[in-house]
Design a protein around this motif. Structure first.
Motif, PDB file in Angstrom:
ATOM      1  N   TYR A  11      21.520  19.430  11.081  1.00  0.00           N
ATOM      2  CA  TYR A  11      20.261  18.710  10.859  1.00  0.00           C
ATOM      3  C   TYR A  11      19.316  19.515   9.983  1.00  0.00           C
ATOM      4  O   TYR A  11      18.565  18.956   9.188  1.00  0.00           O
ATOM      5  CB  TYR A  11      19.605  18.292  12.179  1.00  0.00           C
ATOM      6  CG  TYR A  11      18.834  19.365  12.914  1.00  0.00           C
ATOM      7  CD1 TYR A  11      17.464  19.508  12.725  1.00  0.00           C
ATOM      8  CD2 TYR A  11      19.470  20.219  13.805  1.00  0.00           C
ATOM      9  CE1 TYR A  11      16.753  20.477  13.407  1.00  0.00           C
ATOM     10  CE2 TYR A  11      18.769  21.187  14.495  1.00  0.00           C
ATOM     11  CZ  TYR A  11      17.413  21.316  14.286  1.00  0.00           C
ATOM     12  OH  TYR A  11      16.703  22.276  14.955  1.00  0.00           O
ATOM     13  N   ARG A  12      19.350  20.848  10.100  1.00  0.00           N
ATOM     14  CA  ARG A  12      18.507  21.697   9.245  1.00  0.00           C
ATOM     15  C   ARG A  12      19.015  21.656   7.799  1.00  0.00           C
ATOM     16  O   ARG A  12      18.222  21.617   6.866  1.00  0.00           O
ATOM     17  CB  ARG A  12      18.492  23.126   9.761  1.00  0.00           C
ATOM     18  CG  ARG A  12      17.826  23.251  11.114  1.00  0.00           C
ATOM     19  CD  ARG A  12      16.679  24.206  11.049  1.00  0.00           C
ATOM     20  NE  ARG A  12      16.017  24.289  12.334  1.00  0.00           N
ATOM     21  CZ  ARG A  12      14.763  23.943  12.522  1.00  0.00           C
ATOM     22  NH1 ARG A  12      14.042  23.487  11.533  1.00  0.00           N
ATOM     23  NH2 ARG A  12      14.218  24.044  13.709  1.00  0.00           N
ATOM     24  N   LEU A  14      20.585  19.153   6.442  1.00  0.00           N
ATOM     25  CA  LEU A  14      20.212  17.831   5.938  1.00  0.00           C
ATOM     26  C   LEU A  14      18.732  17.788   5.603  1.00  0.00           C
ATOM     27  O   LEU A  14      18.344  17.251   4.551  1.00  0.00           O
ATOM     28  CB  LEU A  14      20.569  16.750   6.960  1.00  0.00           C
ATOM     29  CG  LEU A  14      20.253  15.322   6.557  1.00  0.00           C
ATOM     30  CD1 LEU A  14      20.944  14.948   5.249  1.00  0.00           C
ATOM     31  CD2 LEU A  14      20.646  14.365   7.679  1.00  0.00           C
ATOM     32  N   SER A  40      23.083   8.787   6.921  1.00  0.00           N
ATOM     33  CA  SER A  40      24.170   9.208   7.795  1.00  0.00           C
ATOM     34  C   SER A  40      25.520   9.074   7.092  1.00  0.00           C
ATOM     35  O   SER A  40      26.340   9.999   7.109  1.00  0.00           O
ATOM     36  CB  SER A  40      24.156   8.361   9.071  1.00  0.00           C
ATOM     37  OG  SER A  40      25.310   8.554   9.824  1.00  0.00           O
ATOM     38  N   THR A  49      21.768  13.385  14.087  1.00  0.00           N
ATOM     39  CA  THR A  49      21.503  14.463  13.124  1.00  0.00           C
ATOM     40  C   THR A  49      20.452  14.022  12.117  1.00  0.00           C
ATOM     41  O   THR A  49      19.542  14.790  11.776  1.00  0.00           O
ATOM     42  CB  THR A  49      22.808  14.867  12.403  1.00  0.00           C
ATOM     43  OG1 THR A  49      23.747  15.323  13.385  1.00  0.00           O
ATOM     44  CG2 THR A  49      22.580  15.958  11.379  1.00  0.00           C
ATOM     45  N   VAL A  50      20.555  12.781  11.662  1.00  0.00           N
ATOM     46  CA  VAL A  50      19.571  12.247  10.713  1.00  0.00           C
ATOM     47  C   VAL A  50      18.196  12.187  11.364  1.00  0.00           C
ATOM     48  O   VAL A  50      17.195  12.608  10.761  1.00  0.00           O
ATOM     49  CB  VAL A  50      19.993  10.854  10.192  1.00  0.00           C
ATOM     50  CG1 VAL A  50      18.916  10.263   9.295  1.00  0.00           C
ATOM     51  CG2 VAL A  50      21.320  10.938   9.456  1.00  0.00           C
ATOM     52  N   ARG A  51      18.124  11.709  12.594  1.00  0.00           N
ATOM     53  CA  ARG A  51      16.837  11.626  13.305  1.00  0.00           C
ATOM     54  C   ARG A  51      16.180  13.004  13.409  1.00  0.00           C
ATOM     55  O   ARG A  51      14.987  13.151  13.162  1.00  0.00           O
ATOM     56  CB  ARG A  51      17.023  11.047  14.706  1.00  0.00           C
ATOM     57  CG  ARG A  51      17.112   9.562  14.752  1.00  0.00           C
ATOM     58  CD  ARG A  51      17.100   9.043  16.198  1.00  0.00           C
ATOM     59  NE  ARG A  51      17.691   7.733  16.220  1.00  0.00           N
ATOM     60  CZ  ARG A  51      18.980   7.469  16.468  1.00  0.00           C
ATOM     61  NH1 ARG A  51      19.810   8.427  16.780  1.00  0.00           N
ATOM     62  NH2 ARG A  51      19.420   6.236  16.442  1.00  0.00           N
ATOM     63  N   ARG A  52      16.977  14.007  13.773  1.00  0.00           N
ATOM     64  CA  ARG A  52      16.431  15.363  13.912  1.00  0.00           C
ATOM     65  C   ARG A  52      15.957  15.900  12.566  1.00  0.00           C
ATOM     66  O   ARG A  52      14.911  16.541  12.482  1.00  0.00           O
ATOM     67  CB  ARG A  52      17.469  16.298  14.527  1.00  0.00           C
ATOM     68  CG  ARG A  52      17.705  16.003  16.001  1.00  0.00           C
ATOM     69  CD  ARG A  52      18.670  16.947  16.644  1.00  0.00           C
ATOM     70  NE  ARG A  52      18.011  18.238  16.856  1.00  0.00           N
ATOM     71  CZ  ARG A  52      18.628  19.299  17.331  1.00  0.00           C
ATOM     72  NH1 ARG A  52      19.922  19.243  17.637  1.00  0.00           N
ATOM     73  NH2 ARG A  52      17.974  20.437  17.495  1.00  0.00           N
ATOM     74  N   ALA A  53      16.703  15.639  11.506  1.00  0.00           N
ATOM     75  CA  ALA A  53      16.304  16.102  10.168  1.00  0.00           C
ATOM     76  C   ALA A  53      15.000  15.433   9.745  1.00  0.00           C
ATOM     77  O   ALA A  53      14.099  16.094   9.204  1.00  0.00           O
ATOM     78  CB  ALA A  53      17.409  15.798   9.153  1.00  0.00           C
TER      79      ALA A  53
END
Length: 136
Positions: A11-12, A14, A40, A49-53
């Motif tokens: 995520y970081r 991304l 995604s 992962t996208v949400r966290r990024a």
């Protein structure tokens, strides 16, 4: 793209890629980012992962997330230039609730504040992400 063997979380990575695109003007201020599903698919990562990024970019003040519309790139402000005279003191700390209201720092955002004093008198409290200190 994303290196899943790297030590840095996906995520970081991304968030770094999206930040670079925003810095390059694609998408530009006011534009919507692609949908989370599209990001995604293009990055080969899950929606979590996208949400966290996107949360990282939101907390940095680069995007705003609008329910039902998506993530929009924010117009970046020029930093406030603050001259710190000889003998002035600079302290960095996390914001109080009053600081958050006054400086418009979102709840939960990891944005520090910078407190400038001269001769023991408060000269100002500034968002660390929107100030440039210049020594006199």
């Amino acid at each position: 793209m994303i290196n899943f063997a790297a030590e840095r979380a996906a995520y970081r990575q991304l968030a770094d890629l999206l930040r670079e695109q925003i810095a390059a003007g694609q998408p530009g201020p006011g534009d919507l980012l692609p949908s989370m599903l599209r990001i995604s698919q293009e990055a080969g990562v899950g929606l979590g992962t996208v949400r966290r990024a996107l949360r990282v970019l939101r907390d940095e003040g680069l995007i705003v997330m609008e329910r039902g519309y998506g993530a929009r790139v924010v117009e970046q402000e020029q930093p406030t230039v603050v001259s710190v005279p000889r003998g002035g003191r600079v302290r960095v700390r996390m914001p109080t609730e009053a600081d958050r209201r006054e400086l418009e720092i979102a709840p939960g955002a990891m944005t520090a504040v910078i407190v400038v004093t001269v001769g023991g008198r408060l000269r100002g409290t500034y968002r660390a992400d929107r100030v440039e200190l210049v020594a006199k």
